[in-house]
Write an enzyme that holds these catalytic residues in place. Structure first.
Site, PDB file in Angstrom:
ATOM      1  N   HIS A  55      13.739   7.805 -52.148  1.00 16.14           N
ATOM      2  CA  HIS A  55      12.807   7.379 -53.203  1.00 16.14           C
ATOM      3  C   HIS A  55      13.373   7.664 -54.603  1.00 16.14           C
ATOM      4  CE1 HIS A  55       9.149   7.406 -50.294  1.00 16.14           C
ATOM      5  NE2 HIS A  55       9.796   6.266 -50.267  1.00 16.14           N
ATOM      6  N   HIS A  62       7.522  10.332 -43.824  1.00 16.81           N
ATOM      7  CA  HIS A  62       7.366   9.840 -45.203  1.00 16.81           C
ATOM      8  C   HIS A  62       8.364   8.700 -45.427  1.00 16.81           C
ATOM      9  CE1 HIS A  62       6.590  10.034 -49.517  1.00 16.81           C
ATOM     10  NE2 HIS A  62       7.885  10.176 -49.727  1.00 16.81           N
TER      11      HIS A  62
END
Ligand SMILES: [Zn+2]
Length: 263
Positions: free
Chosen positions: A66, A122
């Site tokens: 990310h 995640h």
């Protein structure tokens, strides 16, 4: 105690905020002078921490792809010629990777040594860095204090299994996570476990920390095991609290995570 474990127990840490609520961390090995940044949300706060400490950046250890964990890599690598270590499974999405690692690999920062723990959920390739001798865990966006990451790429079952791996770590392990979310996590957790004394104690502690303007991390894994509802989905009281008495822990975890998403 041998030289290596003595050195490892002397890891020094600097923790600082980046972006809105991301944490940056420097891990320093005084024995060798090596210093690792755990994730690189943005370059400037990392540079400021390096200047304040007088440490020289040697390594950048990335937990997942990310942007709020990787945007500072390019600038930091260029300026310091630091080695970039990142999850093999996400290396194509992360800039300037030098070393790709996966479950069970060892990553060294000077004389400090970390074991790579794969914690998909995640993101699918997420990894955490566990330094056994220094008793440090860098949990990225897998585990937060009294919370856990959103299950974005994986499944709740996958995330639960990842959290169980972290729950197996010793109680005395200091846990650093990727975000300062503790206050909101506690407000949510109290809706599930209003009578958990460990959670009440943690809530009181965090209230003091916030009033004092200090970070709420690191926390000890032993405390998280007792107070973090996302590590407690196999506790019958948690299952009952979400109307799933007798159901599998992964299903209870999925329900708790879904409620947090709506909270
Ligand atoms: Zn993330």
């Amino acid at each position: 105690m041998d030289h290596e474990s003595t050195a490892s127990s002397r890891a020094q840490i600097r923790l600082f905020l980046c972006l809105k609520d991301n944490y940056g961390v420097l891990v320093h090995d005084p024995a060798s002078g090596a210093t690792a940044a755990i994730d690189a949300p943005e370059a400037a706060p990392v540079e400021a921490a390096l200047t304040a400490s007088g440490w020289k950046l040697s390594d950048i250890l990335i937990t997942h792809h990310h942007g709020d964990h990787t945007a500072g890599i390019g600038e930091l690598k260029q300026r310091h010629r630091a080695r970039v270590v990142a999850p093999r499974q996400e290396a194509a999405k992360i800039p300037d990777v030098d070393e790709k690692v996966a479950e069970g690999d060892t990553v060294t920062v000077g004389s400090l040594s970390a074991r790579v723990i794969a914690t998909p959920g995640h993101t699918l390739g997420q990894i955490n860095y566990y330094f056994p001798a220094a008793k440090l865990l860098f949990a990225g966006d897998t585990l937060f204090s009294i919370g856990c990451g959103r299950v974005i790429e994986g499944t709740p079952e996958m995330m639960w299994q990842s959290l169980l791996k972290l729950r197996d770590l010793p109680d005395g392990t200091a846990m650093f996570c990727g975000h300062e979310y503790t206050d909101a996590n506690i407000r949510f957790a109290l809706t599930i476990e209003p009578d958990n004394p460990a959670l009440a104690a943690r809530a009181a502690e965090v209230k003091r920390q916030i009033a004092a303007g200090t970070p709420t991390i690191p926390t000890l894994m032993g405390e998280e095991k007792r107070a973090n509802v996302f590590l407690r989905a196999d506790d019958p009281a948690v299952a009952t609290a979400v109307g799933l008495a007798g159901q599998p822990a992964a299903q209870v975890f999925a329900e708790v995570r879904a409620r947090k998403n709506r909270f």
